[in-house]
Every structure is written in C-alpha cells, then in structure tokens.
Design a protein around this motif. Structure first.
Motif, PDB file in Angstrom:
ATOM      1  N   CYS A 198       0.870  -1.175   0.000  1.00  0.00           N
ATOM      2  CA  CYS A 198       0.000   0.000   0.000  1.00  0.00           C
ATOM      3  C   CYS A 198       0.907   1.226   0.000  1.00  0.00           C
ATOM      4  O   CYS A 198       1.599   1.487   0.989  1.00  0.00           O
ATOM      5  CB  CYS A 198      -0.909  -0.005   1.213  1.00  0.00           C
ATOM      6  SG  CYS A 198      -1.880   1.500   1.409  1.00  0.00           S
ATOM      7  N   ALA A 199       0.887   1.950  -1.097  1.00  0.00           N
ATOM      8  CA  ALA A 199       1.701   3.148  -1.228  1.00  0.00           C
ATOM      9  C   ALA A 199       0.881   4.365  -0.840  1.00  0.00           C
ATOM     10  O   ALA A 199      -0.236   4.550  -1.336  1.00  0.00           O
ATOM     11  CB  ALA A 199       2.200   3.285  -2.663  1.00  0.00           C
ATOM     12  N   THR A 256       2.608  13.222   6.059  1.00  0.00           N
ATOM     13  CA  THR A 256       3.725  12.556   6.717  1.00  0.00           C
ATOM     14  C   THR A 256       3.292  11.167   7.129  1.00  0.00           C
ATOM     15  O   THR A 256       2.514  10.981   8.058  1.00  0.00           O
ATOM     16  CB  THR A 256       4.185  13.345   7.954  1.00  0.00           C
ATOM     17  OG1 THR A 256       4.516  14.665   7.544  1.00  0.00           O
ATOM     18  CG2 THR A 256       5.382  12.673   8.587  1.00  0.00           C
ATOM     19  N   PHE A 257       3.795  10.207   6.436  1.00  0.00           N
ATOM     20  CA  PHE A 257       3.356   8.825   6.571  1.00  0.00           C
ATOM     21  C   PHE A 257       3.700   8.236   7.929  1.00  0.00           C
ATOM     22  O   PHE A 257       2.905   7.518   8.529  1.00  0.00           O
ATOM     23  CB  PHE A 257       4.012   8.026   5.442  1.00  0.00           C
ATOM     24  CG  PHE A 257       3.750   6.567   5.460  1.00  0.00           C
ATOM     25  CD1 PHE A 257       4.727   5.666   5.836  1.00  0.00           C
ATOM     26  CD2 PHE A 257       2.509   6.071   5.079  1.00  0.00           C
ATOM     27  CE1 PHE A 257       4.491   4.308   5.826  1.00  0.00           C
ATOM     28  CE2 PHE A 257       2.255   4.710   5.070  1.00  0.00           C
ATOM     29  CZ  PHE A 257       3.255   3.833   5.443  1.00  0.00           C
ATOM     30  N   SER A 258       4.880   8.551   8.437  1.00  0.00           N
ATOM     31  CA  SER A 258       5.353   7.893   9.657  1.00  0.00           C
ATOM     32  C   SER A 258       4.511   8.259  10.876  1.00  0.00           C
ATOM     33  O   SER A 258       4.561   7.557  11.887  1.00  0.00           O
ATOM     34  CB  SER A 258       6.816   8.253   9.910  1.00  0.00           C
ATOM     35  OG  SER A 258       6.962   9.657  10.048  1.00  0.00           O
ATOM     36  N   ALA A 276      10.500   5.246   4.691  1.00  0.00           N
ATOM     37  CA  ALA A 276      11.262   5.929   3.637  1.00  0.00           C
ATOM     38  C   ALA A 276      10.565   5.811   2.286  1.00  0.00           C
ATOM     39  O   ALA A 276      10.691   6.691   1.433  1.00  0.00           O
ATOM     40  CB  ALA A 276      12.667   5.356   3.555  1.00  0.00           C
ATOM     41  N   LYS A 277       9.810   4.726   2.105  1.00  0.00           N
ATOM     42  CA  LYS A 277       9.089   4.507   0.848  1.00  0.00           C
ATOM     43  C   LYS A 277       7.612   4.833   0.966  1.00  0.00           C
ATOM     44  O   LYS A 277       6.855   4.640   0.003  1.00  0.00           O
ATOM     45  CB  LYS A 277       9.248   3.053   0.399  1.00  0.00           C
ATOM     46  CG  LYS A 277      10.672   2.671   0.043  1.00  0.00           C
ATOM     47  CD  LYS A 277      10.743   1.237  -0.442  1.00  0.00           C
ATOM     48  CE  LYS A 277      12.166   0.862  -0.845  1.00  0.00           C
ATOM     49  NZ  LYS A 277      12.248  -0.547  -1.312  1.00  0.00           N
TER      50      LYS A 277
END
Length: 121
Positions: free
Chosen positions: A22-23, A28-30, A72-73
């Motif tokens: 899942c991209a 901010t993803f984290s 990071a991805k």
C-alpha cells in the motif's frame, strides 16, 4: 489528504504466500497508523491488522499474516502466509488520523480502492 494505492493481489492456491503493498502519499506517513481490512464474498468488511504505535492482528490471521512498513518509501505491507480459501476477499489499506492504531473502521479517515485476493482450494 492521504492517497492510498494497494497492489499485489492475485489468485493463489491454499498454502501459498502473497505480499500486498500500500503506497501512501499526501501526508507525513510515519505519523499515521495504517491498517488492513478485508471484505469477503457476502460478508461485512473486517479488520485484519494494524501498525502504528504498536502492531496487532485479528485472531483469524494471527501467526500467518505480518504487517510491516517502510517509512522511507511511504509503504505498508501485508505479508500473508499459509493462505486459506476463507482469506479470499478484497483487501483494503487504510490510514488513520494519529499513530494510535485501532480495529474499527471509524479510526481511519483514508482508504484505498482495494485489491482482490483469491485463494483456491
């Protein structure tokens, strides 16, 4: 806004493994809890597992499925091992508002379109 795109679904046999991805983009993803849900044929959508400040799973997949993430991805993964026909479903990725994960849909504001997983016996 967060955009989520799932991939990796397909047709496999019972006992096989599959990894869903899942991209995420847009925030901010984290800082976000991420979860996987699924909807089987004729069933309600159900919780599979989540990762955030901690990680946990539905009893039906515990020991077989593993959630991980690569900040990071901006990608979260669902590694599915020892698949069973009852795992057949559309799998959805979801992103929450905070890092605290949950097992109810209302904890998550953003959803992907889903990816089909079919497990033949």
């Amino acid at each position: 806004q967060v955009q989520l795109v799932e991939s990796g679904g397909g047709l496999v046999q019972a006992g096989d493994s599959l990894r869903l991805s899942c991209a995420a983009s847009g925030r901010t993803f984290s800082n976000l809890a991420m979860a996987w849900f699924r909807r089987g044929p004729g069933k309600e959508r159900e919780f599979v597992g989540a990762i955030g400040a901690w990680r946990y799973y539905a009893d039906s997949v515990k020991g077989r499925f593993t959630i991980s993430r690569d900040n990071a991805k901006n990608t979260v993964y669902l590694q599915m091992n020892s698949l069973k026909p009852e795992d057949t479903a559309v799998y959805y990725c979801a992103a929450g508002r905070t890092v605290v994960p949950g097992d109810v849909e209302t904890k998550y504001d953003y959803w992907g379109q889903g990816t089909q997983v079919t497990v033949s016996s």
